[in-house]
Write a protein that holds these residues in place. Structure first.
Motif, short mmCIF file in Angstrom:
data_model
loop_
_atom_site.label_atom_id
_atom_site.label_comp_id
_atom_site.label_asym_id
_atom_site.label_seq_id
_atom_site.Cartn_x
_atom_site.Cartn_y
_atom_site.Cartn_z
N SER A 54 7.15 -44.06 -9.49
CA SER A 54 6.67 -45.31 -10.10
C SER A 54 7.80 -46.30 -10.36
CB SER A 54 5.93 -45.00 -11.40
OG SER A 54 6.80 -44.38 -12.34
N ASP A 55 9.02 -45.80 -10.58
CA ASP A 55 10.15 -46.68 -10.84
C ASP A 55 11.06 -46.81 -9.62
OD1 ASP A 55 11.07 -44.11 -10.82
OD2 ASP A 55 12.24 -44.25 -12.68
N GLY A 56 10.53 -46.55 -8.43
CA GLY A 56 11.33 -46.59 -7.22
C GLY A 56 11.83 -45.21 -6.84
N LEU A 57 12.35 -45.10 -5.66
CA LEU A 57 12.82 -43.81 -5.15
C LEU A 57 14.34 -43.79 -5.08
CD1 LEU A 57 10.34 -43.33 -2.15
CD2 LEU A 57 10.22 -42.22 -4.38
N ASP A 58 14.95 -42.82 -5.78
CA ASP A 58 16.38 -42.65 -5.62
C ASP A 58 16.63 -41.74 -4.43
OD1 ASP A 58 16.00 -40.02 -6.45
OD2 ASP A 58 16.55 -40.44 -8.53
N VAL A 59 17.90 -41.47 -4.15
CA VAL A 59 18.24 -40.74 -2.92
C VAL A 59 17.72 -39.30 -2.96
CG1 VAL A 59 20.52 -40.07 -3.81
CG2 VAL A 59 20.12 -40.19 -1.34
N THR A 60 17.70 -38.68 -4.13
CA THR A 60 17.19 -37.31 -4.23
C THR A 60 15.68 -37.29 -4.04
OG1 THR A 60 18.98 -36.71 -5.74
CG2 THR A 60 17.06 -35.27 -5.70
N GLU A 61 14.98 -38.25 -4.60
CA GLU A 61 13.52 -38.32 -4.42
C GLU A 61 13.15 -38.58 -2.96
OE1 GLU A 61 12.07 -39.94 -8.81
OE2 GLU A 61 12.90 -41.34 -7.35
N VAL A 62 13.95 -39.39 -2.28
CA VAL A 62 13.71 -39.62 -0.85
C VAL A 62 13.87 -38.33 -0.07
CG1 VAL A 62 14.63 -40.76 1.20
CG2 VAL A 62 14.26 -42.08 -0.87
N ALA A 63 14.92 -37.56 -0.39
CA ALA A 63 15.13 -36.28 0.29
C ALA A 63 14.00 -35.30 0.00
CB ALA A 63 16.48 -35.69 -0.14
N MET A 64 13.52 -35.27 -1.24
CA MET A 64 12.41 -34.39 -1.60
C MET A 64 11.15 -34.76 -0.82
SD MET A 64 13.18 -34.35 -5.70
CE MET A 64 11.67 -33.49 -6.18
N LEU A 65 10.86 -36.05 -0.73
CA LEU A 65 9.69 -36.49 0.03
C LEU A 65 9.82 -36.14 1.51
CD1 LEU A 65 8.74 -40.02 -1.40
CD2 LEU A 65 7.39 -37.93 -1.48
N ALA A 66 11.04 -36.28 2.04
CA ALA A 66 11.25 -35.98 3.46
C ALA A 66 10.99 -34.50 3.75
CB ALA A 66 12.67 -36.36 3.86
N VAL A 67 11.47 -33.62 2.87
CA VAL A 67 11.26 -32.19 3.08
C VAL A 67 9.77 -31.85 2.99
CG1 VAL A 67 11.68 -29.91 2.09
CG2 VAL A 67 13.55 -31.53 2.29
N ALA A 68 9.06 -32.50 2.09
CA ALA A 68 7.65 -32.16 1.88
C ALA A 68 6.72 -32.79 2.91
CB ALA A 68 7.22 -32.60 0.47
N ASN A 69 7.11 -33.93 3.49
CA ASN A 69 6.16 -34.69 4.30
C ASN A 69 6.62 -35.02 5.71
OD1 ASN A 69 4.07 -35.45 2.06
ND2 ASN A 69 6.05 -35.98 1.17
N SER A 70 7.82 -34.61 6.10
CA SER A 70 8.30 -34.94 7.44
C SER A 70 7.38 -34.36 8.52
CB SER A 70 9.72 -34.39 7.63
OG SER A 70 10.10 -34.46 8.99
N PRO A 71 6.91 -35.16 9.46
CA PRO A 71 6.08 -34.63 10.56
C PRO A 71 6.81 -33.57 11.38
CG PRO A 71 5.91 -37.04 10.45
CD PRO A 71 7.01 -36.64 9.52
N GLU A 72 8.11 -33.73 11.58
CA GLU A 72 8.85 -32.74 12.34
C GLU A 72 8.89 -31.39 11.62
OE1 GLU A 72 10.01 -33.02 15.34
OE2 GLU A 72 9.38 -35.11 15.55
N LEU A 73 9.02 -31.43 10.29
CA LEU A 73 9.03 -30.18 9.54
C LEU A 73 7.65 -29.53 9.54
CD1 LEU A 73 11.33 -30.85 6.46
CD2 LEU A 73 11.83 -29.55 8.53
N ARG A 74 6.60 -30.34 9.58
CA ARG A 74 5.26 -29.76 9.68
C ARG A 74 5.13 -28.94 10.97
NH1 ARG A 74 1.52 -31.93 6.08
NH2 ARG A 74 2.23 -33.81 4.97
N LEU A 75 5.69 -29.46 12.06
CA LEU A 75 5.67 -28.72 13.32
C LEU A 75 6.47 -27.42 13.21
CD1 LEU A 75 6.08 -31.63 15.91
CD2 LEU A 75 4.00 -30.40 15.30
N LYS A 76 7.62 -27.49 12.51
CA LYS A 76 8.43 -26.28 12.31
C LYS A 76 7.66 -25.23 11.51
CE LYS A 76 12.45 -27.16 14.26
NZ LYS A 76 13.04 -26.28 15.28
N ARG A 77 6.92 -25.69 10.50
CA ARG A 77 6.13 -24.74 9.70
C ARG A 77 5.00 -24.16 10.53
NH1 ARG A 77 7.02 -29.13 5.75
NH2 ARG A 77 8.74 -28.44 4.41
#
Length: 453
Positions: A54-77
């Protein structure tokens, strides 16, 4: 009828078909639609970092979102799910074979009856290689799981890198926009002098080129920013039009030489991709053993009962064996051994390449740190010179060509500083990805804002 009744309980446990519709591939329309569960994430900091978009995304939050939602990681899973299914299949025993036949006499006679034969057989050779196949499949699951962990770590590095690129390009864009606004006054003066005939186009070319150069740099920076933002949207699983508000300083890490050396010594026991290669090698070892066991004659054992047309009942035993005269599974053994040698050499090359890259990046970072110190001091000096020149030009004590030359030098120094900051961040993130441990980093925010003209 008795056969149908006997097989009905077995068929009742069969899987059923369900349709799976394709998605539209639009991505999330906003960050609020995404989630970033911290449980099981590869980043140790994720367990203690509060996720609040809600207050913007810092670099750690961006990394967390990438791990949880990356399409490439979905394929790996999905690949991990396939590997687990293959491991399940490797442990299953082959189904026994049931054979039933009947013979009907073509003429009637005393004592004649319908003849039948009922047999049950099992492939015994599959039991001999079952343990090796299961070991290979288990190691394959471990390899895919470790590859997934390594891909998550690489995604974290990519998210941090894109965050830094977007932040740095936005800083460049803001610096160039300020320069464009500052040059607008000089450009107005030059155009007025041209119209009044007080200045020729030859002498005005320096001023006109300065404004055009800044305009071109601003357009090039905008295009690069569009690409970086698009890559970040894709990494996070966001729709291209979704708003992305980045806050805070980019990621920076400064591991000490002792930490780097410790990580280097412990590399084969900690880094997921190397552990994955080790698991893959063990899986191939099991495949070699399985291929060697498969060279022994295939054995099929069965039992049968029969009745002939004279109503004579018999019980029998059948044994089928493959004669090892020509094949003896020699081709598969050669293939599996050659594959094992390839994996052996691949692991050695990966470790050697990683050690070389880590040493090179460590030296590059030391060089960039020295260059950053020099560029920072140089940029501050030229910024002071630019501010002094602006005051002198506004007071009418400095001609505009000299003023523009000073501004151009100051702008070049600021952009060089921003570019070097981004280069250092790239190398720093690459080093930590090679180290394979996000706990080694000492975080220190680095500002990418150039000084204000």
């Amino acid at each position: 009828m008795s056969l149908i009744v006997a097989t009905a309980p077995t068929l009742s446990g069969c899987a059923s078909y369900t349709s799976l519709a394709l998605s539209d591939g639009r991505g999330a329309n906003s960050v609020a639609q995404l989630t970033a569960p911290t449980a099981g994430m590869s980043m140790p900091i994720a367990s203690s970092h509060r996720f609040d978009p809600s207050d913007g995304l810092d670099v750690t939050e961006v990394a967390m979102l990438a791990v949880a939602n990356s399409p490439e990681l979905r394929l790996k899973r999905d690949e991990l799910g396939i590997a687990r299914a293959q491991a399940f299949a490797a442990g299953l025993l082959p189904d026994p074979q049931l054979a039933l036949s009947a013979d009907f006499p073509r003429q009637s006679g005393t004592g004649l009856s319908t003849a039948y034969s009922l047999g049950l057989s099992e492939d015994i050779s599959a039991l001999l290689t079952r343990s090796s196949r299961r070991a290979a499949a288990r190691n394959q699951v471990s390899q895919v799981n470790l590859d997934l962990l390594w891909a998550e770590w690489q995604t974290v590095a990519q998210a941090r890198l894109l965050f830094d690129q977007v932040s740095n390009l936005r800083a460049q864009q803001a610096r160039l926009a300020r320069e464009q606004d500052a040059l607008a006054t000089v450009s107005g003066y030059i155009h007025a002098a041209l119209q009044a005939g007080n200045l020729t186009y030859d002498s005005a070319s320096a001023g006109l080129n300065a404004a055009a150069d800044v305009h071109k740099r601003l357009a090039d920076t905008a295009i690069a920013l569009h690409q970086a933002q698009s890559d970040l949207h894709l990494l996070l699983g966001l729709a291209p039009t979704a708003q992305l508000d980045l806050v805070g300083a980019p990621y920076a890490s400064r591991p000490t030489p002792a930490q780097v050396q410790t990580a280097l010594d412990d590399l084969p026991r900690r880094r997921p991709d190397l552990l994955a290669l080790q698991a893959g090698y063990q899986s191939q070892q099991a495949r070699v053993r399985s291929a060697i066991l498969a060279q022994f004659p295939a054995l099929n054992i069965g039992f049968n009962t029969a009745r002939d047309t004279s109503a004579v009942y018999t019980n029998g035993l059948s044994i089928g064996i493959t004669l090892p005269l020509f094949d003896r599974n020699r081709g598969n053994i050669a293939i599996e051994r050659a594959t094992r040698q390839q994996l052996h050499d691949d692991y050695a090359a990966r470790v050697l390449g990683t050690r070389s890259d880590m040493q090179r990046i460590s030296r590059d970072l030391a060089t960039l740190d020295g260059q950053l110190a020099t560029l920072t001091a140089h940029s501050r000096q030229l910024d002071q010179a630019r501010a002094s020149a602006e005051r002198a030009w506004q007071a009418g004590t400095l001609d505009w060509p000299t003023y523009l030359a000073i501004r151009s030098n100051a702008l070049g120094a600021d952009l060089d500083l921003l570019a070097t900051q981004q280069q250092r961040a790239m190398q720093s993130i690459a080093l930590e990805a090679l180290l394979g441990n996000t706990d080694l980093a000492t975080h220190s925010p680095v500002s990418t804002q150039a000084s204000t003209p």
